[in-house]
Design a protein around this motif. Structure first.
Motif, PDB file in Angstrom:
ATOM      1  N   GLY A   1     -57.934  -3.807   4.055  1.00 42.00           N
ATOM      2  CA  GLY A   1     -57.783  -4.990   4.882  1.00 42.00           C
ATOM      3  C   GLY A   1     -58.591  -6.182   4.403  1.00 42.00           C
ATOM      4  O   GLY A   1     -59.463  -6.084   3.553  1.00 42.00           O
TER       5      GLY A   1
ATOM      6  N   THR B   1     -48.964  -7.559   9.748  1.00 43.94           N
ATOM      7  CA  THR B   1     -49.159  -6.570  10.804  1.00 43.94           C
ATOM      8  C   THR B   1     -47.829  -6.158  11.399  1.00 43.94           C
ATOM      9  O   THR B   1     -47.564  -4.970  11.565  1.00 43.94           O
TER      10      THR B   1
ATOM     11  N   ARG C   1     -56.413  -8.633   8.514  1.00 42.19           N
ATOM     12  CA  ARG C   1     -55.145  -8.086   8.042  1.00 42.19           C
ATOM     13  C   ARG C   1     -55.416  -6.809   7.273  1.00 42.19           C
ATOM     14  O   ARG C   1     -56.345  -6.739   6.480  1.00 42.19           O
ATOM     15  N   GLU C   2     -54.578  -5.852   7.508  1.00 41.52           N
ATOM     16  CA  GLU C   2     -54.727  -4.615   6.761  1.00 41.52           C
ATOM     17  C   GLU C   2     -53.345  -4.134   6.385  1.00 41.52           C
ATOM     18  O   GLU C   2     -52.492  -3.943   7.244  1.00 41.52           O
TER      19      GLU C   2
ATOM     20  N   ALA D   1     -54.955  -1.849  12.837  1.00 43.82           N
ATOM     21  CA  ALA D   1     -55.421  -0.858  11.889  1.00 43.82           C
ATOM     22  C   ALA D   1     -55.391   0.535  12.491  1.00 43.82           C
ATOM     23  O   ALA D   1     -55.330   1.533  11.774  1.00 43.82           O
TER      24      ALA D   1
END
Lengths: 428, 151
Positions: free
Chosen positions: A41, A408, A185-186, A219
């Motif tokens: 992320g 996402t 963000r991952e 996540a």
């Protein structure tokens, strides 16, 4: 580092928001380094994506364009009113043979005179062409004109609404950027099955640590899926067991199970819908169901008898699709937290109930013990990545969902197929 | 000193942009309105002269009801005409009276136009003056005059 950054502030050389941004980016880079070390992320400040000044500028421009469309709307409104009064007039005129009026002669002079031929109108059709119409025909023309005007007004209103919405969104973005929100963000990473199996250990950590908080992070979605996966595993075993005991009902159950898988797939994508169904009752049902499904309480199973269990089982299955999100929700509630924590983790708390445990738990138990050795990384991740930024995350989620292209949403869209396919493979 | 100068220049520029230029725009708009009036009255005079020349005593015309919808109207006697004298008053004139009034009115309108033209010129001159002042404060060289043509 901080000292250096604050010096300009003391001298008042830099504007405030530059300051804030500096400190923020400083903080963020350290965060980023942590993240990078874990290889998972990214954290970007909203203000780096949308600078505060730019957002405000854009909002101002939108306000300007709204202001410039307002007169157009007023003008159109005037036309509509004129048209309505003219319709009224045209309808009334043929009532009399003639009307005494002042006949305009140029713009500054009148003659006293009267209207004659009150049922004859000369109507402009456009492009300099006129048609002689009766009162009734003129009314039709005027009504059509009115409809055209109305549609214009509607479109202008819709445009204004759009602009207003955009402006308010930009204002919100500007204020959020000013507050120093961050976007986390991952990317969704494909996990191997071994990793998947080792998931329960860290999950326990994560869920127990977050039991009091709103824990809906993107996540965590893989973990949720893993949770679902483990539950599905349990269900599989339950089914197998039931198969042994009552083969006749196997067919219907299969169907229901298949349906529920599809549902879970769909429902994951439409998370919003889930909230509607996550009322207390359904949650309660789910809790009961999961208890049964996991055969946490074998006595209940045997006492009720297989037939009764089957009924409830199918009932629950039909709402299985709804359990995906609620489970995460219920964890937040301290009242249910206890039951569900054990029920989701499926193995960590099992040691206590070990005597009654099924073969299902027996399989899981060693698995969970492996966990800390195998995957200390995700565990660390689960706790560490969110330290000190829990509130920001929820905001963040909201903003990202509003953004147009978020990884996402993509990842949440792409995730469901995986667990499902895994189950289907197991089933075959 | 430098900041003082800057401040002064800023003040002058604000005066030009915030006061003189809007004044100029307003004056021009008002003059345009007067021009329009002039046209209205000259049209009216032409029309009345036309009626006189053709000795038209009754008239059939089309009246605009709004939105380009017309209806026929009959004027039995054109020798009496009501002319707008301002403030919403209309006076009943004969043709000669009307022509007399219109000529007086046109004179007045011409005077008004003259006034407005002077006003506009003076505002323009003031703008130029202040701009020159700013130029002097900045100590820029005077603008070169466009080379005059020699015939």
């Amino acid at each position: 580092m901080h000292l250096v950054l604050f010096f300009p502030f003391l001298f008042g050389l830099f504007p405030d928001d530059v300051q804030v941004q500096c400190v923020l980016t400083d903080f963020l880079t350290s965060e980023k380094m942590e993240e990078a070390a874990k290889g998972k992320g990214t954290v970007t400040s909203l203000s780096s994506l949308f600078p505060v000044e730019d957002a405000q500028k854009a909002a101002k421009r939108l306000q300007d364009s709204i202001a410039e469309r307002q007169p157009m709307l007023d003008q159109l409104g005037g036309f509509v009113a004129d048209n309505a009064s003219l319709i009224n007039l045209v309808r009334r005129l043929p009532d009399h043979l003639h009307h005494d009026i002042m006949v305009p002669f140029g713009k500054a002079a009148f003659f006293p005179g009267r209207l004659v031929h009150t049922n004859e109108f000369l109507v402009l059709l456009g492009e300099g062409y006129y048609a002689e119409r009766t009162s009734r025909q003129t009314l039709e023309i005027l009504k059509r004109r009115g409809m055209a005007l109305d549609s214009q007004v509607d479109s202008l209103n819709a445009m204004l609404d759009d602009l207003k919405l955009e402006a308010s969104f930009l204002d919100a973005t500007a204020s959020e950027a000013a507050e120093g929100l961050v976007e986390i963000r991952e990317d969704y990473a494909e996990e191997t099955s071994s990793e998947k199996e080792s998931e329960p250990g860290p999950r326990k950590q994560a869920s127990s640590s977050s039991s009091g908080t709103d824990f809906t992070k993107v996540a965590d979605e893989d973990e949720e899926f893993a949770r679902i996966a483990s539950r599905m595993d349990e269900l599989e075993k339950e089914e197998l067991e039931a198969e042994n005991e009552a083969v006749s009902l196997e067919q219907t159950k299969d169907e229901f199970a298949a349906e529920s898988y599809d549902e879970s797939d769909e429902d994951e994508q439409v998370e919003a819908d889930l909230h509607q169904y996550s009322d207390h009752k359904s949650l309660h049902q789910n809790v009961k169901f999961s208890e049964k499904a996991m055969s946490r309480k074998p006595p209940e199973l045997t006492e009720d008898g297989i037939a009764a269990n089957k009924e409830s089982f199918t009932d629950q299955l039909s709402c299985l699709g709804l359990t995906v999100q609620p489970i995460a929700k219920v964890q937040d509630r301290s009242s249910h937290g206890n039951i569900l924590a054990s029920d989701v983790k499926s193995s960590s708390g099992k040691a206590l109930v070990a005597p009654q445990v099924h073969n299902a738990q027996a399989v899981d138990l060693p698995r969970s013990q492996e966990v800390p050795l195998q995957s200390s990384k995700p565990e660390f991740d689960g706790q560490k990545a969110f330290t000190g930024s829990i509130i920001e995350r929820t905001h963040n989620l909201r903003t990202t969902s509003r953004e147009q292209t978020t990884t996402t949403s993509q990842s949440s869209g792409s995730q469901p197929p995986k667990p499902v396919s895994r189950f289907k493979m197991q089933r075959k | 000193m430098e900041s003082h100068l800057q401040h002064k220049i800023q003040k002058y520029e604000e005066f030009v942009d915030g006061r003189l230029k809007p004044d100029l725009v307003r004056a021009i708009a008002q003059r345009d309105k007067v021009f329009e009036q002039q046209k209205v009255f000259s049209d009216l005079r032409n029309n009345i002269e036309n009626l006189e020349k053709n000795s038209v005593t009754s008239l059939r015309t089309l009246v605009n009801l709004g939105s380009e919808v017309y209806m026929q109207a009959d004027v039995p006697d054109t020798r009496r005409i009501f002319v707008d004298i301002g403030l919403g008053f209309h006076v009943e004139f004969t043709w000669s009276e009307a022509l007399n009034y219109i000529s007086q009115r046109e004179e007045k309108i011409a005077r008004q136009i003259e006034e407005y033209t002077n006003l506009i010129a003076s505002i323009k001159a003031q703008i130029k003056l202040v701009c020159e002042g700013i130029r002097e404060l900045l100590q820029l060289p005077a603008e070169k005059r466009a080379p005059e043509r020699i015939f």
